[in-house]
Write a protein that holds these residues in place. Structure first.
Motif, PDB file in Angstrom:
ATOM      1  N   MET A   1       0.817  -1.211   0.000  1.00 13.26           N
ATOM      2  CA  MET A   1       0.000   0.000   0.000  1.00 13.26           C
ATOM      3  C   MET A   1       0.848   1.256   0.000  1.00 13.26           C
ATOM      4  N   GLU A   2       2.091   1.147   0.545  1.00 15.19           N
ATOM      5  CA  GLU A   2       2.916   2.341   0.612  1.00 15.19           C
ATOM      6  C   GLU A   2       3.306   2.838  -0.768  1.00 15.19           C
ATOM      7  N   ASN A   3       3.166   1.988  -1.817  1.00 19.88           N
ATOM      8  CA  ASN A   3       3.537   2.399  -3.162  1.00 19.88           C
ATOM      9  C   ASN A   3       2.418   3.172  -3.856  1.00 19.88           C
ATOM     10  N   TRP A   4       1.250   3.286  -3.225  1.00 18.41           N
ATOM     11  CA  TRP A   4       0.105   3.926  -3.863  1.00 18.41           C
ATOM     12  C   TRP A   4      -0.342   5.152  -3.085  1.00 18.41           C
ATOM     13  N   HIS A   5       0.627   5.898  -2.580  1.00 14.65           N
ATOM     14  CA  HIS A   5       0.283   7.038  -1.727  1.00 14.65           C
ATOM     15  C   HIS A   5      -0.527   8.087  -2.472  1.00 14.65           C
ATOM     16  N   ASP A   6      -0.396   8.132  -3.817  1.00 14.64           N
ATOM     17  CA  ASP A   6      -1.149   9.133  -4.574  1.00 14.64           C
ATOM     18  C   ASP A   6      -2.650   8.847  -4.555  1.00 14.64           C
ATOM     19  N   PHE A   7      -3.049   7.642  -4.192  1.00 15.66           N
ATOM     20  CA  PHE A   7      -4.464   7.279  -4.162  1.00 15.66           C
ATOM     21  C   PHE A   7      -4.966   7.099  -2.731  1.00 15.66           C
ATOM     22  N   GLU A   8      -4.189   7.617  -1.789  1.00 15.44           N
ATOM     23  CA  GLU A   8      -4.494   7.414  -0.378  1.00 15.44           C
ATOM     24  C   GLU A   8      -5.578   8.378   0.108  1.00 15.44           C
ATOM     25  N   VAL A   9      -6.500   7.857   0.897  1.00 15.80           N
ATOM     26  CA  VAL A   9      -7.523   8.654   1.569  1.00 15.80           C
ATOM     27  C   VAL A   9      -7.198   8.640   3.057  1.00 15.80           C
ATOM     28  N   SER A  10      -6.990   9.805   3.631  1.00 13.57           N
ATOM     29  CA  SER A  10      -6.611   9.858   5.045  1.00 13.57           C
ATOM     30  C   SER A  10      -7.593  10.658   5.893  1.00 13.57           C
ATOM     31  N   SER A  11      -8.628  11.235   5.272  1.00 12.50           N
ATOM     32  CA  SER A  11      -9.634  11.976   6.025  1.00 12.50           C
ATOM     33  C   SER A  11     -10.517  11.011   6.817  1.00 12.50           C
ATOM     34  N   PRO A  12     -10.564  11.118   8.155  1.00 12.07           N
ATOM     35  CA  PRO A  12     -11.407  10.211   8.955  1.00 12.07           C
ATOM     36  C   PRO A  12     -12.863  10.229   8.517  1.00 12.07           C
TER      37      PRO A  12
ATOM     38  N   LYS B   1     -17.502  -0.137  -8.503  1.00 12.92           N
ATOM     39  CA  LYS B   1     -16.425  -0.418  -9.454  1.00 12.92           C
ATOM     40  C   LYS B   1     -15.105   0.264  -9.085  1.00 12.92           C
ATOM     41  N   ILE B   2     -14.995   0.722  -7.855  1.00 14.58           N
ATOM     42  CA  ILE B   2     -13.756   1.310  -7.365  1.00 14.58           C
ATOM     43  C   ILE B   2     -13.127   0.323  -6.392  1.00 14.58           C
ATOM     44  N   ARG B   3     -11.855   0.044  -6.578  1.00  7.42           N
ATOM     45  CA  ARG B   3     -11.154  -0.902  -5.721  1.00  7.42           C
ATOM     46  C   ARG B   3     -10.737  -0.195  -4.430  1.00  7.42           C
ATOM     47  N   ILE B   4     -11.061  -0.818  -3.309  1.00 12.04           N
ATOM     48  CA  ILE B   4     -10.738  -0.257  -1.998  1.00 12.04           C
ATOM     49  C   ILE B   4      -9.830  -1.231  -1.264  1.00 12.04           C
ATOM     50  N   MET B   5      -8.718  -0.722  -0.711  1.00 11.62           N
ATOM     51  CA  MET B   5      -7.801  -1.556   0.060  1.00 11.62           C
ATOM     52  C   MET B   5      -7.425  -0.826   1.349  1.00 11.62           C
ATOM     53  N   PHE B   6      -7.327  -1.574   2.436  1.00 13.15           N
ATOM     54  CA  PHE B   6      -6.884  -0.973   3.686  1.00 13.15           C
ATOM     55  C   PHE B   6      -6.287  -2.061   4.580  1.00 13.15           C
ATOM     56  N   GLY B   7      -5.568  -1.619   5.594  1.00 11.53           N
ATOM     57  CA  GLY B   7      -4.971  -2.548   6.537  1.00 11.53           C
ATOM     58  C   GLY B   7      -5.626  -2.404   7.901  1.00 11.53           C
TER      59      GLY B   7
ATOM     60  N   SER C   1      -5.951   5.168   7.161  1.00  9.85           N
ATOM     61  CA  SER C   1      -5.934   5.522   5.742  1.00  9.85           C
ATOM     62  C   SER C   1      -6.403   4.320   4.944  1.00  9.85           C
ATOM     63  N   LEU C   2      -6.809   4.568   3.716  1.00  7.68           N
ATOM     64  CA  LEU C   2      -7.137   3.489   2.791  1.00  7.68           C
ATOM     65  C   LEU C   2      -6.772   3.921   1.380  1.00  7.68           C
ATOM     66  N   ILE C   3      -6.726   2.939   0.489  1.00  4.01           N
ATOM     67  CA  ILE C   3      -6.393   3.201  -0.906  1.00  4.01           C
ATOM     68  C   ILE C   3      -7.658   3.049  -1.740  1.00  4.01           C
ATOM     69  N   ARG C   4      -7.919   4.055  -2.580  1.00  6.88           N
ATOM     70  CA  ARG C   4      -9.093   4.026  -3.455  1.00  6.88           C
ATOM     71  C   ARG C   4      -8.606   4.140  -4.891  1.00  6.88           C
ATOM     72  N   LEU C   5      -8.822   3.081  -5.677  1.00  9.74           N
ATOM     73  CA  LEU C   5      -8.327   3.026  -7.043  1.00  9.74           C
ATOM     74  C   LEU C   5      -9.474   2.957  -8.037  1.00  9.74           C
ATOM     75  N   GLN C   6      -9.555   3.953  -8.893  1.00  6.06           N
ATOM     76  CA  GLN C   6     -10.495   3.881 -10.004  1.00  6.06           C
ATOM     77  C   GLN C   6     -10.011   2.807 -10.967  1.00  6.06           C
ATOM     78  N   ARG C   7     -10.904   2.289 -11.791  1.00  4.74           N
ATOM     79  CA  ARG C   7     -10.531   1.232 -12.736  1.00  4.74           C
ATOM     80  C   ARG C   7      -9.348   1.662 -13.594  1.00  4.74           C
ATOM     81  N   ARG C   8      -9.373   2.889 -14.095  1.00  5.06           N
ATOM     82  CA  ARG C   8      -8.327   3.341 -14.991  1.00  5.06           C
ATOM     83  C   ARG C   8      -6.989   3.424 -14.287  1.00  5.06           C
ATOM     84  N   GLU C   9      -7.009   3.547 -12.954  1.00  8.13           N
ATOM     85  CA  GLU C   9      -5.777   3.744 -12.218  1.00  8.13           C
ATOM     86  C   GLU C   9      -4.986   2.455 -12.009  1.00  8.13           C
ATOM     87  N   PHE C  10      -5.632   1.290 -12.148  1.00  3.98           N
ATOM     88  CA  PHE C  10      -4.859   0.057 -12.015  1.00  3.98           C
ATOM     89  C   PHE C  10      -5.001  -0.836 -13.239  1.00  3.98           C
TER      90      PHE C  10
END
Length: 244
Positions: free
Chosen positions: A1-12, A82-88, A110-119
């Motif tokens: 997940m640390e490699n996708w910081h540009d797609f990171e959501v950190s707002s609680p 259709k948005i990929r969500i990943m978190f730890g 934080s979590l990662i939110r990836l649109q289809r086009r982004e991955f």
């Protein structure tokens, strides 16, 4: 997940809203206990923003539940519209929810939110290939050598090394690589080899396909890659429409 910081959501507030939507839509979640070797399918039962917890359904396997409770770190993957969500997650403990066994875990920070086009990997043109200019070490003569791309995504590229000069060492990083994106411009980024595949072509010549991940890519370069992928998709859709 640390490699996708540009797609990171950190707002609680945004994290809470996304997790609640996942729960309300009954989206199944893959809980990875020990990577792909131990996977549990779960779902979000409740998000307690005030308490800072999320309640998850537990496994039907008592043994797996024990492994989950003993895990130091867990990974979660799901989709939402259709948005990929990943978190730890960590600090998971057993609890009850509406009279049934469940898990309670701290809300992720934080979590990662990836649109289809982004991955999504997009094949690059074959007749007029996009090229990556990769600096060569002094023992190979120095300078930069051009390698044609096979595909591109916002996470990285696949290149073809028909001279077999780059080697296939997984994890090796090439810094200050330049990629010339037609009609978009040239970007500069580091490239780390993540996988290697040796190919034998129809003429019996050897080729090597290297999957490379972007490293330390500036946000402006990432935006350029996104624009180029959009351009490729537009051109592909136009070709398909012309054939119908």
């Amino acid at each position: 997940m640390e490699n996708w910081h540009d797609f990171e959501v950190s707002s609680p507030r945004e994290i809470t809203a996304l997790l609640r939507s996942i729960g309300e839509k009954n989206q199944l979640i893959r809980m990875l206990v020990a990577g792909e070797s131990d996977v549990c399918v779960t779902s979000i039962l409740e998000v307690d923003a005030e308490g800072g917890n999320v309640i998850l359904d537990c496994s039907i396997s008592p043994d797996q539940n024990r492994r989950i409770l003993g895990a130091k770190r867990l990974s979660f993957e799901t989709t939402l519209d259709k948005i990929r969500i990943m978190f730890g997650g960590n600090h998971i403990e057993s609890c009850t929810f509406e009279g049934s066994p469940a898990f309670k875990m701290l809300l992720p920070t934080s979590l990662i939110r990836l649109q289809r086009r982004e991955f999504y990997r997009m094949a690059t043109p074959v007749t007029n290939p996009v090229r990556a200019l990769i600096p060569q070490p002094a023992e190979l003569g120095g300078g930069s050598k051009a390698f044609p791309l096979a595909d591109i995504s916002c996470g990285g590229i696949a290149i073809l090394d028909n001279s077999l000069v780059l080697g296939d060492t997984i994890g090796k990083v090439y810094s200050d690589c330049r990629i010339e994106l037609p009609e978009i411009g040239t970007i500069t980024t580091g490239l780390q080899i993540r996988n290697s595949l040796d190919l034998t072509l129809l003429n019996n010549k050897s080729n090597r396909r290297l999957g490379c991940q972007f490293v330390d890519m500036p946000r402006s370069a990432l935006n350029a890659v996104q624009r180029y992928i959009t351009k490729l998709e537009r051109e592909r859709n136009a070709r398909i429409a012309g054939l119908e």
